[in-house]
Scaffold this active site. Structure first.
Site, PDB file in Angstrom:
ATOM      1  N   GLY A   1       2.433   3.075 -11.934  1.00 29.64           N
ATOM      2  CA  GLY A   1       3.768   3.583 -12.247  1.00 29.64           C
ATOM      3  C   GLY A   1       4.018   4.881 -11.519  1.00 29.64           C
ATOM      4  O   GLY A   1       3.254   5.271 -10.642  1.00 29.64           O
TER       5      GLY A   1
ATOM      6  N   ASP B   1     -13.631   2.956   0.558  1.00 29.43           N
ATOM      7  CA  ASP B   1     -12.497   3.336   1.406  1.00 29.43           C
ATOM      8  C   ASP B   1     -12.648   4.793   1.849  1.00 29.43           C
ATOM      9  O   ASP B   1     -11.734   5.598   1.697  1.00 29.43           O
ATOM     10  CB  ASP B   1     -11.186   3.116   0.643  1.00 29.43           C
ATOM     11  CG  ASP B   1      -9.962   3.230   1.542  1.00 29.43           C
ATOM     12  OD1 ASP B   1     -10.115   3.229   2.780  1.00 29.43           O
ATOM     13  OD2 ASP B   1      -8.847   3.331   0.997  1.00 29.43           O
TER      14      ASP B   1
END
Ligand SMILES: *[C@@H]1O[C@H](CO)[C@@H](O)[C@H](O)[C@H]1NC(C)=O
Length: 395
Positions: free
Chosen positions: A109, A233
């Site tokens: 969100g 990552d």
């Protein structure tokens, strides 16, 4: 001598016997009937309760016992019956979040920057909120995300959660705000600075690269040794930089997925740009701490080139064949030999030949004093579209 003859007794016994057996004849079926009714009632009751519970609550995994999500139709309210491990992390009543400013939309969100006031003290924070319309599964994942920060992300070189709000809607995490923030953007900002202006860039030299790299390695080593987690990552874009060149490794989405589910979905692992991925990850999706080491080598390159795209002359898909035929990036101009040697060790084809993070930390430690202190510079200013194309990073 009064000897009580037993006839009466016998009769009474007999009578009693008769009486008790006739009582038994009545009582046993009654007891049976009553107990059957009770058992049936209990079964019916528990089934009803379960059904009701299933309809309104989701019980989290055992380690979160006592926390239930109750659906209220237009959102979810978390009712804490027993204070779970997140108890101490729940934002205190007297803390107020002010001046919320929208930054971007995150995985769960909106993400906002805000001021957290607790009495007289105000500090800059980042608030990651859970969007309004979410599934129960997403609510559960979000609460676990908070738990991940509380349990795993507890090293000075990893992103830090200050508080969370998971008891009721709106749910959110309050993370420390790190300024200037995104390391890649910070590196780019150093390119455009006028060498004449006295600023941070005056001091940003190869030695700074060592200092940053050591902190990144320390954060990754902690993830691996303490929690058996791989970052997945490692790149400048996943690192946050704060005051005094302090480092917080962020981008912990894959580590979280592995922590929560025991694995990382192939689809997610494949989202990492090819130019940062170790060859064995591209070919058979093997994500290990040594594949993090490969990416760490690319990060060293990014640091010392002030955020240049790796393999600028190669298309992302051409990198793997080149690597296999033993091509490696050349030594950047600003890079000393020890740092370049370390990069090349990180880029060994056989992952067992690559150094471990403790070895990397030691190497960086011992060469820091030999590192150049001349300000790093680049004449090229960075164009984000150009960069995306060359780096193979698609926003
Ligand atoms: C990688 O190196 C290790 C140790 O040096 C060796 O045992 C292994 O066979 C090598 N793997 C490959 C694929 O060459």
């Amino acid at each position: 001598m009064d000897v009580q003859t037993p006839p009466c007794n016998t009769t009474s016994e007999n009578q009693c016997g008769v009486k008790s057996s006739s009582y038994a004849l009545i009582i046993i079926p009654v007891l049976l009937a009553v107990s059957t009714v009770i058992v049936v009632a209990l079964i019916v009751y528990s089934v009803c309760c379960k059904r009701q519970e299933r309809a309104v609550t989701v019980v989290f995994n055992s380690d979160t016992s006592g926390k239930r999500v109750r659906s209220t139709g237009c959102g979810s309210v978390l009712v804490s019956t027993v204070s779970g491990p997140l108890g101490p992390w729940e934002i205190p009543e007297d803390c107020v979040l002010e001046e919320l400013a929208f930054l971007h939309t995150g995985r769960y969100g909106p993400v906002c920057r805000s001021q957290l006031s607790a009495g007289q003290v105000t500090s800059a924070v980042v608030v990651k909120t859970l969007r309004d319309s979410t599934s129960q599964a997403e609510v559960k994942e979000f609460v676990n995300w908070a738990r991940f920060h509380a349990v795993v992300s507890r090293h000075e070189n990893l992103v830090q959660m200050l508080f969370c709000q998971t008891r009721h809607v709106p749910m959110y995490l309050v993370l420390e705000d790190v300024n200037p923030g995104n390391l890649l953007h910070f590196l780019w900002s150093l390119r455009n600075e006028d060498p004449g202006t006295p600023s941070q860039s005056q001091q940003f030299c190869e030695k700074s690269v060592y200092l940053l790299a050591k902190q990144v390695a320390a954060g990754l080593e902690y993830l691996h040794s303490e929690h058996r987690l791989v970052h997945g990552d490692v790149a400048a874009r996943s690192v946050l930089i704060g005051a005094g060149l302090s480092v917080r490794v962020a981008g912990l989405g894959m580590a979280f997925e592995a922590w929560e589910t025991g694995k990382v979905a192939n689809r997610r692992a494949a989202e990492v740009p090819l130019k940062w991925q170790a060859p064995e990850r591209i070919t058979h999706l093997a994500m290990t701490t040594r594949s993090d080491v490969w990416s760490f080598g690319i990060l060293l390159y990014e640091l010392v080139t002030l955020g240049a795209p790796p393999y600028p002359g190669l298309e992302p898909l051409d990198v793997l064949p080149q690597i296999r035929s033993s091509y490696r990036m050349e030594k950047p101009e600003s890079c000393g030999t020890p740092l370049y040697e370390l990069m090349k060790c990180c880029w060994m084809l056989n992952s067992s030949d690559r150094p471990t993070f403790p070895a990397i930390i030691q190497l960086l430690q011992s060469y820091t004093d030999l590192a150049d202190t001349k300000r790093l510079s680049s004449l090229e200013s960075m164009n984000i579209f150009e960069y995306s194309k060359k780096a193979g990073v698609f926003p």
